[in-house]
Enzyme design. Structure first.
Site: not given
Length: 176
Positions: A59-60
């Protein structure tokens, strides 16, 4: 203290995000060229601070790529990607992904960013890392938007971040 969720459990973070209308706390972060950088390095530019736990998580990584794409037509906006990752990790990721419009910044040398921005996770398996958040500043470093993503497994609200700058986000750019 506020809480975030990670893998279904609640964890505490220190402080709280800067509020809309307040002056952003200054930062001292390390660039991928190993230079100390502060908000003054982007004076006169609007800024999106994408704060996250680690560039090496899905997600980052996705958020960094998304902000790079969203910056495509907005040279007047500095997209600052901030984590505790080493500057080398930021540089590696940006090179591998061909990113050119975001700036990777590490808090590795300068304690205090996490507390000053209310994103330091203080307990649980991610203790010492940053929660996922987005803080948007105008050209004078006044906060115009702040979002703490309550569940660390979720992406930030890209459209809301850019909308705070009067930019309509082309969300087709960030969809898989």
């Amino acid at each position: 203290m506020q809480n975030i969720t990670f893998n279904g459990s609640q964890y505490k973070i220190s402080g709280s995000l800067p509020t809309v209308g307040s002056r952003a706390p200054d930062v001292s972060l390390v660039s991928t060229e190993l230079r100390d950088m502060t908000l003054a390095d982007w004076m006169g530019k609007r800024k999106v601070l994408n704060i996250f736990p680690s560039i090496d998580t899905p997600i980052c990584a996705k958020s960094v790529v998304a902000f790079d794409k969203l910056a495509e037509e907005h040279d007047d906006v500095a997209m600052l990607m901030i984590s505790y990752d080493l500057p080398f990790a930021h540089k590696r990721f940006m090179t591998e992904q061909g990113l050119q419009r975001v700036t990777g910044l590490s808090a590795i040398r300068h304690a205090g960013f996490g507390d000053n921005y209310g994103v330091l996770i203080v307990d649980g398996p991610l203790a010492g890392m940053f929660a996922r958040a987005v803080v948007v500043l105008d050209e004078n470093n006044t906060v115009v938007h702040s979002e703490l993503v309550e569940d660390i497994g979720n992406e930030p609200d890209y459209a809301a971040a850019l909308s705070a700058l009067g930019i309509e986000a082309n969300m087709d750019l960030v969809c898989d």
